[in-house]
Design an enzyme around this catalytic site. Structure first.
Site, short mmCIF file in Angstrom:
data_model
loop_
_atom_site.label_atom_id
_atom_site.label_comp_id
_atom_site.label_asym_id
_atom_site.label_seq_id
_atom_site.Cartn_x
_atom_site.Cartn_y
_atom_site.Cartn_z
N GLN A 196 0.56 -0.76 -0.21
CA GLN A 196 -0.31 0.10 0.35
C GLN A 196 1.05 0.98 0.36
OE1 GLN A 196 -2.95 0.80 -0.35
NE2 GLN A 196 -2.53 3.13 -0.10
N GLY A 251 -10.60 0.91 2.59
CA GLY A 251 -11.79 0.01 1.34
C GLY A 251 -11.10 -0.38 0.46
N GLY A 252 -10.97 0.73 -0.93
CA GLY A 252 -10.12 0.35 -1.80
C GLY A 252 -9.06 1.79 -2.34
N MET A 253 -8.08 0.75 -3.14
CA MET A 253 -7.00 1.79 -3.51
C MET A 253 -6.67 1.72 -5.09
SD MET A 253 -4.42 3.22 -3.02
CE MET A 253 -3.77 4.32 -4.12
N GLU A 254 -6.60 2.96 -5.21
CA GLU A 254 -6.84 3.08 -7.25
C GLU A 254 -5.64 2.55 -7.98
OE1 GLU A 254 -6.72 4.81 -4.94
OE2 GLU A 254 -6.45 7.15 -5.66
N HIS A 278 -16.01 4.33 -7.22
CA HIS A 278 -14.85 5.08 -6.92
C HIS A 278 -13.71 5.39 -6.89
CE1 HIS A 278 -13.41 8.36 -3.74
NE2 HIS A 278 -12.05 7.30 -4.25
N GLU A 279 -13.26 3.80 -7.01
CA GLU A 279 -11.59 3.42 -7.53
C GLU A 279 -12.02 3.62 -9.38
OE1 GLU A 279 -10.16 3.99 -4.75
OE2 GLU A 279 -10.91 3.74 -3.02
N HIS A 304 -11.23 6.75 -10.30
CA HIS A 304 -9.88 7.32 -10.09
C HIS A 304 -8.91 7.37 -11.47
CE1 HIS A 304 -8.70 9.04 -6.33
NE2 HIS A 304 -9.17 8.22 -5.21
N GLU A 319 -8.72 13.32 -4.76
CA GLU A 319 -10.53 12.53 -3.77
C GLU A 319 -11.74 13.29 -4.36
OE1 GLU A 319 -10.40 9.84 -3.44
OE2 GLU A 319 -8.38 9.95 -2.86
N ASP A 372 -0.82 11.80 5.90
CA ASP A 372 -1.24 11.36 6.09
C ASP A 372 -2.62 12.27 7.31
OD1 ASP A 372 -1.38 9.16 4.93
OD2 ASP A 372 -0.56 7.61 6.35
N TYR A 388 -12.23 15.17 0.38
CA TYR A 388 -12.64 13.98 -0.42
C TYR A 388 -14.83 14.28 -0.34
CZ TYR A 388 -10.43 10.01 0.21
OH TYR A 388 -9.30 8.68 0.28
N1 BES Z 1 -6.93 6.50 -3.07
C1 BES Z 1 -7.77 6.45 -1.40
C2 BES Z 1 -6.97 5.93 -0.71
C3 BES Z 1 -6.11 6.33 -0.13
C4 BES Z 1 -6.14 7.85 -0.12
C5 BES Z 1 -4.79 5.94 0.62
C6 BES Z 1 -4.80 8.54 1.08
C7 BES Z 1 -4.08 5.84 1.04
C8 BES Z 1 -3.75 7.95 1.62
C9 BES Z 1 -8.96 5.64 -1.63
O1 BES Z 1 -9.63 6.22 -3.69
C10 BES Z 1 -9.88 6.14 -0.99
O2 BES Z 1 -10.30 6.99 -0.86
N2 BES Z 1 -10.57 4.93 -0.94
C11 BES Z 1 -11.54 4.96 0.20
C12 BES Z 1 -12.83 4.57 -0.14
C13 BES Z 1 -13.83 5.31 -0.91
C14 BES Z 1 -14.68 4.91 -1.58
C15 BES Z 1 -14.00 6.83 -0.21
C16 BES Z 1 -11.43 4.29 1.34
O3 BES Z 1 -9.98 3.26 1.55
O4 BES Z 1 -11.78 4.53 2.20
ZN ZN Z 2 -10.42 7.63 -3.35
#
Ligand code: BES
Ligand code: ZN
Length: 653
Positions: A187, A316-319, A343-344, A347, A366, A421, A429
């Site tokens: 990650q 939740g997800g990573m693009e 969402h992903e 991206h 985001e 972070d 978002y």
């Molecule tokens: N790119 C993000 C995850 C992320 C952001 C990882 C910053 C590390 C640092 C991913 O696209 C994301 O936003 N995931 C969300 C889910 C989404 C449906 C809002 C999550 O994991 O909660």
């Molecule tokens: Zn995202």
């Protein structure tokens, strides 16, 4: 088994050929990237944006020196050692001079064991190079300075990653679905790629990459790239990513993985026991792609596959390009949580194609993506569901904003001396999404949709700042709309806390009705038996529960549970919401489920609020400590850090 990528696959090109084609592109890309690492004069006209010096291309979170020497291509050659929990091998970097006489390449690293550095002027004959590792910073890791003779075109670094690398999670067989094989996943976002690859770890630097990954024979490797060679049992996989991506999108996973096709260009990777379930859940992925392409332009990455990870995945997800990484907690069985796929997938335009140049510009990734997500949901599942989902997101934003300092309520967030972070809140978002909705409402979709399409085309495969967007907005949309810029109050949106009062909030009648039913039960006007939740969506359930007062009587909790079987819910979102209420109201019948949930799911979004709620009472604190002692080793370092922070003895609640 047929590998999805092989049909279109080609062998990794020879370094020297890569370099030639890179040289051809170099002039063009140099023109585009001139100014990297320098403060960019914003030049945005009118009063819509802040003064020029407010925005910067300077990445506060990287030691790299792309303004002098920039990495253009990465070749990885890594062995995966599960016993030692390490990746070991070397990386070769194709470099270009942005400053002709620069004699040092600076890379980002974190806890890497660097054994040797070499340089080459032809990509095939390498000779020893001097290198020096700088002091380590707790957020940034340490710079690696390599002396580069003039004429050098390639740099090679031999290294291994630390067992505790922040960007990798090594899982024991017990932490996987199949319980037989270990699992590894990376990650990299935001600044963790540097813990497994020494590179210029800044979203303002884009690279193409090739990789050779050597694995134990019974495991399969996948990456955010095309698999160009390798098959189950071979123990060696090759990958190729021909489009230039920022380092945070380089991703790797290794485990007992199988693939199931969903459409000609979509499919799912996961452990064998859940692949069928996942393919059924994500069945609408192709439809989503077809919904978004006419709006924002073709999908430019070839395949779009999903990898379902073990439940410790902290997000939740990573693009990751071509291969979204996803938590298994969205496998609800009824497709109700697939907004995450929307969402992903989104991206692939906002984030992967047009990328935030620094982590201060994270809202460009985001906010745009949540906006696109709601448009996809509307096209695939209808306006009713899209509005419900958007309204719930805004509800979550309001909730979180209450606890955020003013400096973290702005879109262009201040991150000096901070971990990027810390900018990971609902603000980039959802406030970002609301900003775009507000512009959309002011000019109408007939103008906003082509504007966005033009934006993605114009900045495709570039990393841009907030200033670049605002300038483009002025030039291509607001310049032709007299009075709209003033009405939008862009400066307030980007730089001020709270939500401007011109925000175009989503409205959901369906959720309003559910809230009314909840209120009427609380007021003693309706019985639970008269509330007819058959056909309620996950979103309606969530809103129903969130509409309850903070404190409920034990009898009320019991009635809700008896009527709707909430403690038994297998839907992760509903279970999470119910468990929060159970902790808040000390509802003991749900405690066993709470422990089960927290020891099986490592997704930070679920884990953190539950520990936070537990931390509010002495009895809860004890329970939290007991559960965490059991659960901790299965959490990803990212989730561990969040919980450690909450459970510190001196943590302020
Ligand atoms: N790119 C993000 C995850 C992320 C952001 C990882 C910053 C590390 C640092 C991913 O696209 C994301 O936003 N995931 C969300 C889910 C989404 C449906 C809002 C999550 O994991 O909660
Ligand atoms: Zn995202």
């Amino acid at each position: 088994m047929l590998w999805p990528a092989l049909a279109a696959g080609t062998q990794a090109g020879l370094p020297v050929l890569q370099t030639l084609s890179w040289m051809n592109m170099r002039l063009k890309s140099l023109l585009v990237s001139i100014g990297i690492c320098f403060v960019l004069a914003c030049g945005a006209p009118m009063e819509t944006s802040a003064p020029a010096e407010t925005y910067s291309r300077q990445d506060l979170h990287s030691y790299a020196n792309p303004g002098e020497i920039v990495v253009k291509h990465v070749w990885l050659d890594l062995g995966v050692d599960f016993a030692a929990k390490t990746l070991q091998g070397f990386v070769t970097l194709a470099i270009g001079h942005t400053k002709p006489d620069a004699a040092q390449l600076v890379l980002d690293t974190r806890e890497l064991n660097i054994t040797r550095a070499e340089t080459s002027s032809d990509g095939s004959v390498f000779s020893e190079a001097a290198f020096e590792a700088g002091e380590s910073d707790k957020f940034l890791g340490s710079p690696l300075r390599i002396t580069v003779p003039s004429g050098a075109t390639h740099v090679r670094v031999h290294y291994s990653s630390a067992p505790g690398a922040s960007g990798l999670q090594w899982l024991d067989p017990a932490q996987t679905a199949g319980k037989k094989h270990p699992f590894l996943y990376s990650q990299s976002q935001a600044i963790h790629a540097r813990s497994w690859i020494p590179l210029q770890d800044s979203p303002g630097v884009r690279v193409t990459y090739d990789a050779t990954i050597r694995t134990p024979k019974d495991l399969v490797a996948v990456m955010s790239a095309e698999m160009s060679a390798g098959s189950a049992g071979s123990g060696e996989y090759q990958f190729k990513m021909p489009q230039a991506v920022p380092s945070y999108l380089i991703a790797l996973a290794v485990g007992d993985l199988v693939f199931e096709t969903m459409s000609a260009r979509t499919g799912v990777w996961s452990e064998p026991s859940i692949v069928g379930l996942a393919a059924a859940e994500f069945d609408d992925t192709e439809k989503m792609m077809q919904a978004v392409e006419p709006l924002y332009g073709p999908y430019r990455w070839g395949r779009y596959d999903l990898l379902v990870l073990p439940p410790s995945f902290p997000f939740g997800g990573m693009e990751n390009p071509r291969l979204t990484f996803a938590t298994p907690t969205i496998l609800a069985g009824d497709k109700s949580l697939v907004a995450l796929v929307a969402h992903e997938l989104a991206h692939s335009w906002s984030g992967n194609l047009v990328t935030n140049a620094t982590w201060r510009d994270f809202w460009l990734n985001e906010g745009f993506t949540v906006y696109l997500e709601t448009r996809i949901q509307e096209l695939v599942f209808g306006e009713r569901r899209a509005n419900m989902e958007a309204a719930l997101e805004v509800e979550a934003l309001h909730e979180e904003m209450k606890a955020l300092e003013p400096r973290d309520q702005v879109l262009y967030v201040e991150l000096a001396g901070r971990d990027p972070d810390e900018g990971f809140t609902q603000v980039p978002y959802i406030k970002g999404m609301l900003f775009l909705r507000t512009i959309e409402k002011a000019v109408g979709r007939d103008k906003f949709d082509p504007f966005l399409r033009g934006y993605f085309d114009h900045f495709a495969f570039q990393s841009i700042t907030t200033a670049d967007f605002l300038r483009y907005l002025d030039e291509h949309l607001l310049g032709q709309e007299p009075g709209v810029a003033e009405k939008l109050r862009i400066h307030e949106w980007i730089h001020e806390p709270a939500l401007p009062d011109n925000a175009a909030f989503p409205v959901s009648d369906a959720l309003d009705q559910v809230a009314a039913q909840a209120k009427s039960w609380i007021a003693g006007e309706t019985e639970l038996a008269k509330i007819a939740p058959e056909g309620w969506s996950t979103q309606e359930w969530l809103h129903f529960l969130r509409s309850m007062p903070e404190q409920l009587a034990p009898e009320q909790m019991r009635q809700l549970d008896d009527a709707f079987g909430l403690t038994k819910s297998g839907n992760s979102e509903i279970a999470h919401q119910w468990l929060l209420m159970a902790v808040r109201n000390q509802y003991a019948p749900a405690y066993a489920r709470l422990e089960e949930f927290l020891t099986t799911v490592g997704r930070r979004k679920f884990v953190k609020p539950l520990y936070e709620e537990l931390g509010k009472t002495p009895e809860g604190k004890q329970r939290a400590a007991k559960i965490y002692a059991k659960a901790k080793s299965a959490y990803h370092p990212i989730s561990q850090a969040a919980v450690d922070e909450l459970l510190r003895p001196d943590a302020t609640q």
